[in-house]
Design a protein around this motif. Structure first.
Motif, PDB file in Angstrom:
ATOM      1  N   GLU A 218       0.837  -1.206   0.000  1.00 26.85           N
ATOM      2  CA  GLU A 218       0.000   0.000   0.000  1.00 26.85           C
ATOM      3  C   GLU A 218       0.873   1.259   0.000  1.00 26.85           C
ATOM      4  OE1 GLU A 218      -2.968  -0.210   3.169  1.00 26.85           O
ATOM      5  OE2 GLU A 218      -2.763   1.957   3.355  1.00 26.85           O
ATOM      6  N   LYS A 222       1.856  -0.421  -4.944  1.00 24.61           N
ATOM      7  CA  LYS A 222       2.049  -1.582  -5.834  1.00 24.61           C
ATOM      8  C   LYS A 222       1.057  -2.688  -5.463  1.00 24.61           C
ATOM      9  CE  LYS A 222       5.962   0.002  -7.679  1.00 24.61           C
ATOM     10  NZ  LYS A 222       6.048   0.425  -9.084  1.00 24.61           N
ATOM     11  N   THR A 223       0.890  -3.625  -6.365  1.00 27.54           N
ATOM     12  CA  THR A 223       0.051  -4.787  -6.071  1.00 27.54           C
ATOM     13  C   THR A 223       0.939  -6.012  -5.943  1.00 27.54           C
ATOM     14  OG1 THR A 223      -0.221  -5.390  -8.388  1.00 27.54           O
ATOM     15  CG2 THR A 223      -1.827  -3.832  -7.460  1.00 27.54           C
TER      16      THR A 223
END
Ligand code: COA
Length: 306
Positions: A218, A222-223
């Motif tokens: 978070e 980014k994921t």
């Protein structure tokens, strides 16, 4: 943060302690240990000191980095050979590094992640140019080999990074935290052996690993899909799998090495990074997520772009 990893190193002492050897020491079995933890063997330092282990890993990292001048030495250890001076000061003496800012950090298994954070910030603010960051652990010196609850889990090792400044932003985000009310789940008195409530530590770990991973992603915006490698602290394969499940992580992103090392506390993560680096598995641009937990109870994660 503009600090980057300029060199990596690791060292495992040659002595081995296998599950079969443990069967002759306590009431346990290879089958129980492997099924409940995923561990088959560990390295044991024997006569080598924590300083000896640190020296070997540091030399590997310095060689790879081209022997830069270091103005900071940070050592993470929960098993120092002496109360003082720090392992870092004595390591500086061994390596011929003078005038550096030297300190040890006691973050248990999270210690190396914390040390990267401190060194990276020092580089970012300009108070250090090049930091030698080492984790050296001789858990065999603090474990009771008549206690089957703990003695099956741990091994000895040291890992190191050389961190330098300049260039692009490599440390994308970090997240450090602790649950201090629960410290008595895992501790060792001065001169005493490790005392651990395994079930409580297990529950804590399964809870905080995904939390730290989520927070650091978070913060970096980014994921998990963008991450190439998840490098978790290696305490128990079931803890790693449970944390991975919460993110639906595919096995090929998850690095697991504990079968051949056991839990080497804070040395775990730099040793894995070094092995992967030397095997050519880390490519420029790869996002790697380092996540750890340990006594304190501490936990944290760093997202790093190789
Ligand atoms: N061999 C055989 N039996 C063992 C054993 C061993 N080495 N260690 C414990 N047992 C027994 C227990 O005595 C217990 O027996 P009981 O049911 O008759 O009381 C049984 O196995 C189950 O014990 P339990 O503690 O519930 O096992 P577990 O599945 O939780 O596994 C750990 C124990 C320690 C492997 C697990 O809790 C763990 O990994 N915890 C986290 C520890 C950790 O990560 N520490 C470091 C943090 S950095």
């Amino acid at each position: 943060m503009n600090a980057y990893i300029a060199g990596t190193g690791s060292y495992f002492p040659p002595g081995l302690l296998t599950n079969q050897m443990l069967e002759n020491m306590v009431d346990t079995s290879d089958e129980w240990i492997y099924q409940r933890t995923g561990i088959r063997t560990r390295h044991i330092a024997g006569d080598m000191s924590v300083l000896d282990l640190a020296e070997q890993a540091a030399k590997n990292a310095l060689e790879q980095a081209g022997h830069p001048n270091c103005d900071m030495i940070a050592v993470s250890t929960c098993t120092p050979d002496m109360f003082y001076p720090s392992v870092a000061c004595r390591l500086g003496a061994r390596l011929g590094i003078d005038n550096a800012f030297c300190f040890d950090l006691s973050g248990a298994c999270t210690g190396f992640i914390q040390a990267i954070e401190v060194a990276g910030n020092a580089i970012q603010t300009g108070s250090a140019k090049t930091a030698l960051v080492v984790a050296a652990e001789k858990l065999s010196s603090g474990v009771d080999y008549t206690d089957r609850n703990t003695c099956i889990l741990f091994g000895d090792a040291a890992g190191a990074f050389v961190m330098s400044g300049g260039g692009s932003e490599h440390v994308k985000a970090s997240y450090m935290a602790s649950r201090n009310q629960d410290w008595a789940c895992l501790y060792a008195d001065i001169g005493g052996h490790m005392v651990m409530n395994g079930r409580d530590v297990y529950k804590f770990a399964v809870d905080v690993m995904p939390e730290a991973m989520g927070k650091v992603l978070e913060r970096a915006g980014k994921t998990i899909e963008q991450v190439r490698w998840i490098i978790p602290h290696q305490a128990n394969i079931r803890i790693i799998k449970a944390a991975a499940q919460r993110f639906n992580l595919p096995d090929e992103k998850l690095v697991v090495t504990l079968d051949k090392t056991g839990n080497t506390s804070s040395a775990t993560i730099p040793c894995i990074v070094d092995e992967m680096h030397r095997e050519g598995k880390l490519q420029p641009g790869d996002l790697i997520l380092l996540v750890a937990f340990g006594a304190g109870l501490t936990y944290g994660a760093v997202l790093y772009e190789w």
